[in-house]
Design a protein around this motif. Structure first.
Motif, PDB file in Angstrom:
ATOM      1  N   LYS A  76      37.843 -13.049 107.794  1.00 30.25           N
ATOM      2  CA  LYS A  76      38.118 -14.270 107.026  1.00 30.25           C
ATOM      3  C   LYS A  76      36.830 -14.817 106.430  1.00 30.25           C
ATOM      4  CE  LYS A  76      39.940 -18.909 107.519  1.00 30.25           C
ATOM      5  NZ  LYS A  76      39.105 -19.977 107.966  1.00 30.25           N
ATOM      6  N   ILE A  77      35.769 -14.867 107.225  1.00 28.90           N
ATOM      7  CA  ILE A  77      34.479 -15.354 106.722  1.00 28.90           C
ATOM      8  C   ILE A  77      33.990 -14.474 105.579  1.00 28.90           C
ATOM      9  CG2 ILE A  77      32.022 -15.520 107.326  1.00 28.90           C
ATOM     10  CD1 ILE A  77      32.834 -16.676 109.974  1.00 28.90           C
ATOM     11  N   GLN A  78      34.081 -13.161 105.741  1.00 28.96           N
ATOM     12  CA  GLN A  78      33.615 -12.250 104.695  1.00 28.96           C
ATOM     13  C   GLN A  78      34.405 -12.430 103.402  1.00 28.96           C
ATOM     14  OE1 GLN A  78      31.033 -10.224 104.498  1.00 28.96           O
ATOM     15  NE2 GLN A  78      30.351 -10.723 106.549  1.00 28.96           N
ATOM     16  N   LEU A  79      35.714 -12.526 103.508  1.00 32.45           N
ATOM     17  CA  LEU A  79      36.533 -12.674 102.303  1.00 32.45           C
ATOM     18  C   LEU A  79      36.282 -14.012 101.607  1.00 32.45           C
ATOM     19  CD1 LEU A  79      39.852 -11.026 103.488  1.00 32.45           C
ATOM     20  CD2 LEU A  79      38.178 -10.134 101.869  1.00 32.45           C
ATOM     21  N   GLU A  80      36.126 -15.085 102.384  1.00 31.42           N
ATOM     22  CA  GLU A  80      35.819 -16.373 101.769  1.00 31.42           C
ATOM     23  C   GLU A  80      34.430 -16.364 101.125  1.00 31.42           C
ATOM     24  OE1 GLU A  80      36.358 -19.205 104.902  1.00 31.42           O
ATOM     25  OE2 GLU A  80      38.541 -19.159 104.741  1.00 31.42           O
ATOM     26  N   SER A  81      33.479 -15.717 101.765  1.00 34.09           N
ATOM     27  CA  SER A  81      32.133 -15.620 101.202  1.00 34.09           C
ATOM     28  C   SER A  81      32.136 -14.796  99.920  1.00 34.09           C
ATOM     29  CB  SER A  81      31.178 -15.003 102.217  1.00 34.09           C
ATOM     30  OG  SER A  81      31.129 -15.768 103.387  1.00 34.09           O
ATOM     31  N   MET A  82      32.917 -13.724  99.910  1.00 33.47           N
ATOM     32  CA  MET A  82      33.043 -12.921  98.690  1.00 33.47           C
ATOM     33  C   MET A  82      33.661 -13.733  97.561  1.00 33.47           C
ATOM     34  SD  MET A  82      34.436  -9.202  99.721  1.00 33.47           S
ATOM     35  CE  MET A  82      33.693  -8.235 100.973  1.00 33.47           C
ATOM     36  N   ALA A  83      34.655 -14.549  97.883  1.00 33.49           N
ATOM     37  CA  ALA A  83      35.310 -15.361  96.865  1.00 33.49           C
ATOM     38  C   ALA A  83      34.332 -16.367  96.254  1.00 33.49           C
ATOM     39  CB  ALA A  83      36.511 -16.087  97.462  1.00 33.49           C
ATOM     40  N   ILE A  84      33.513 -16.999  97.080  1.00 35.07           N
ATOM     41  CA  ILE A  84      32.526 -17.953  96.575  1.00 35.07           C
ATOM     42  C   ILE A  84      31.504 -17.243  95.699  1.00 35.07           C
ATOM     43  CG2 ILE A  84      30.648 -19.503  97.274  1.00 35.07           C
ATOM     44  CD1 ILE A  84      32.391 -20.145  99.779  1.00 35.07           C
ATOM     45  N   ALA A  85      31.019 -16.081  96.143  1.00 35.69           N
ATOM     46  CA  ALA A  85      30.042 -15.327  95.361  1.00 35.69           C
ATOM     47  C   ALA A  85      30.644 -14.837  94.052  1.00 35.69           C
ATOM     48  CB  ALA A  85      29.518 -14.151  96.177  1.00 35.69           C
TER      49      ALA A  85
ATOM     50  N   ALA B  68      30.656 -17.690  91.706  1.00 32.43           N
ATOM     51  CA  ALA B  68      29.304 -17.966  91.218  1.00 32.43           C
ATOM     52  C   ALA B  68      28.893 -16.969  90.143  1.00 32.43           C
ATOM     53  CB  ALA B  68      28.311 -17.941  92.381  1.00 32.43           C
ATOM     54  N   VAL B  69      29.238 -15.701  90.324  1.00 31.02           N
ATOM     55  CA  VAL B  69      28.907 -14.688  89.315  1.00 31.02           C
ATOM     56  C   VAL B  69      29.693 -14.946  88.030  1.00 31.02           C
ATOM     57  CG1 VAL B  69      29.117 -12.234  88.750  1.00 31.02           C
ATOM     58  CG2 VAL B  69      28.180 -12.925  90.945  1.00 31.02           C
ATOM     59  N   LEU B  70      30.960 -15.301  88.147  1.00 30.46           N
ATOM     60  CA  LEU B  70      31.754 -15.589  86.943  1.00 30.46           C
ATOM     61  C   LEU B  70      31.201 -16.773  86.165  1.00 30.46           C
ATOM     62  CD1 LEU B  70      35.441 -15.011  88.063  1.00 30.46           C
ATOM     63  CD2 LEU B  70      34.039 -13.611  86.582  1.00 30.46           C
ATOM     64  N   VAL B  71      30.834 -17.838  86.875  1.00 31.72           N
ATOM     65  CA  VAL B  71      30.256 -18.998  86.201  1.00 31.72           C
ATOM     66  C   VAL B  71      28.925 -18.624  85.553  1.00 31.72           C
ATOM     67  CG1 VAL B  71      29.248 -21.289  86.593  1.00 31.72           C
ATOM     68  CG2 VAL B  71      31.449 -20.706  87.602  1.00 31.72           C
ATOM     69  N   GLY B  72      28.090 -17.862  86.268  1.00 28.96           N
ATOM     70  CA  GLY B  72      26.815 -17.427  85.710  1.00 28.96           C
ATOM     71  C   GLY B  72      26.983 -16.563  84.476  1.00 28.96           C
ATOM     72  N   LEU B  73      27.945 -15.646  84.512  1.00 29.07           N
ATOM     73  CA  LEU B  73      28.193 -14.807  83.343  1.00 29.07           C
ATOM     74  C   LEU B  73      28.729 -15.617  82.165  1.00 29.07           C
ATOM     75  CD1 LEU B  73      29.690 -11.604  84.982  1.00 29.07           C
ATOM     76  CD2 LEU B  73      27.520 -11.805  83.781  1.00 29.07           C
ATOM     77  N   GLN B  74      29.545 -16.618  82.444  1.00 25.30           N
ATOM     78  CA  GLN B  74      30.058 -17.464  81.370  1.00 25.30           C
ATOM     79  C   GLN B  74      28.929 -18.263  80.719  1.00 25.30           C
ATOM     80  OE1 GLN B  74      33.179 -17.415  80.224  1.00 25.30           O
ATOM     81  NE2 GLN B  74      32.592 -18.817  78.615  1.00 25.30           N
ATOM     82  N   VAL B  75      28.056 -18.829  81.531  1.00 26.04           N
ATOM     83  CA  VAL B  75      26.910 -19.579  80.998  1.00 26.04           C
ATOM     84  C   VAL B  75      26.000 -18.644  80.207  1.00 26.04           C
ATOM     85  CG1 VAL B  75      24.813 -20.832  81.664  1.00 26.04           C
ATOM     86  CG2 VAL B  75      27.000 -21.396  82.724  1.00 26.04           C
ATOM     87  N   ALA B  76      25.759 -17.449  80.742  1.00 23.10           N
ATOM     88  CA  ALA B  76      24.907 -16.488  80.041  1.00 23.10           C
ATOM     89  C   ALA B  76      25.532 -16.050  78.715  1.00 23.10           C
ATOM     90  CB  ALA B  76      24.642 -15.282  80.925  1.00 23.10           C
ATOM     91  N   THR B  77      26.856 -15.922  78.686  1.00 21.36           N
ATOM     92  CA  THR B  77      27.536 -15.568  77.438  1.00 21.36           C
ATOM     93  C   THR B  77      27.366 -16.658  76.393  1.00 21.36           C
ATOM     94  OG1 THR B  77      29.156 -14.283  78.684  1.00 21.36           O
ATOM     95  CG2 THR B  77      29.753 -14.906  76.447  1.00 21.36           C
ATOM     96  N   LEU B  78      27.495 -17.899  76.829  1.00 23.58           N
ATOM     97  CA  LEU B  78      27.295 -19.011  75.892  1.00 23.58           C
ATOM     98  C   LEU B  78      25.852 -19.065  75.387  1.00 23.58           C
ATOM     99  CD1 LEU B  78      29.374 -21.808  77.660  1.00 23.58           C
ATOM    100  CD2 LEU B  78      29.959 -20.564  75.566  1.00 23.58           C
ATOM    101  N   LEU B  79      24.893 -18.845  76.268  1.00 26.46           N
ATOM    102  CA  LEU B  79      23.492 -18.835  75.862  1.00 26.46           C
ATOM    103  C   LEU B  79      23.188 -17.645  74.951  1.00 26.46           C
ATOM    104  CD1 LEU B  79      21.775 -19.855  79.210  1.00 26.46           C
ATOM    105  CD2 LEU B  79      22.089 -21.269  77.167  1.00 26.46           C
ATOM    106  N   ASP B  80      23.857 -16.522  75.194  1.00 27.09           N
ATOM    107  CA  ASP B  80      23.693 -15.360  74.318  1.00 27.09           C
ATOM    108  C   ASP B  80      24.268 -15.646  72.932  1.00 27.09           C
ATOM    109  OD1 ASP B  80      23.049 -12.692  73.603  1.00 27.09           O
ATOM    110  OD2 ASP B  80      25.078 -12.027  74.102  1.00 27.09           O
TER     111      ASP B  80
END
Length: 135
Positions: A77-86, A89-101
């Motif tokens: 459960k901890i691993q799956l929740e941690s994966m979901a948070i990460a 975070a990667v999706l938000v980072g990629l979205q911000v990077a796409t906008l900056l690109d």
């Protein structure tokens, strides 16, 4: 008290097993990252990079599968929740990077690999901290 000591030993053994499995995989990931960082690659270099990246991806899946099979329900459960948070975070980072690109501030291909590696680091950090402080 004896049950807590036994549980701590089981947790340490599981972490040690993941570390032993993960060191060669991490090394392979660094090699794949180094092989893929050259923008002007020959056909042979691209082939080596694709092969190394494929082997790295399969090795990561193998290490995760072994870790999940060793874990109890709470650690899964901890691993799956941690994966979901990460993942978020990667999706938000990629979205911000796409906008900056799109705005011409940065180039997306420069940050994509770093964001994915950062997501893995976030996942491992959150899982480790939650395991340490919630037992």
């Amino acid at each position: 008290m004896a049950k807590q000591v036994q549980q701590d030993q089981v947790t340490r053994a599981a972490r040690r097993a993941v570390l032993i499995d993960g060191i060669p995989v991490s090394t392979l990931g660094v090699i794949a990252l180094a092989l893929g960082s050259n923008p002007d690659q020959s056909t042979a270099q691209k082939t080596w990079w694709i092969a190394t990246t494929t082997v790295f991806s399969l090795a990561v899946a193998w290490v995760l599968l072994r870790a999940f099979r060793r874990a109890d329900e709470y650690l899964r459960k901890i691993q799956l929740e941690s994966m979901a948070i990460a993942f978020a975070a990667v999706l938000v980072g990629l979205q911000v990077a796409t906008l900056l690109d799109a705005a011409g501030i940065i180039q997306l291909h420069q940050l994509a690999q770093l964001m994915i590696l950062g997501g893995v680091a976030i996942w491992l950090l959150i899982a480790d901290l939650r395991t340490r402080f919630h037992r």
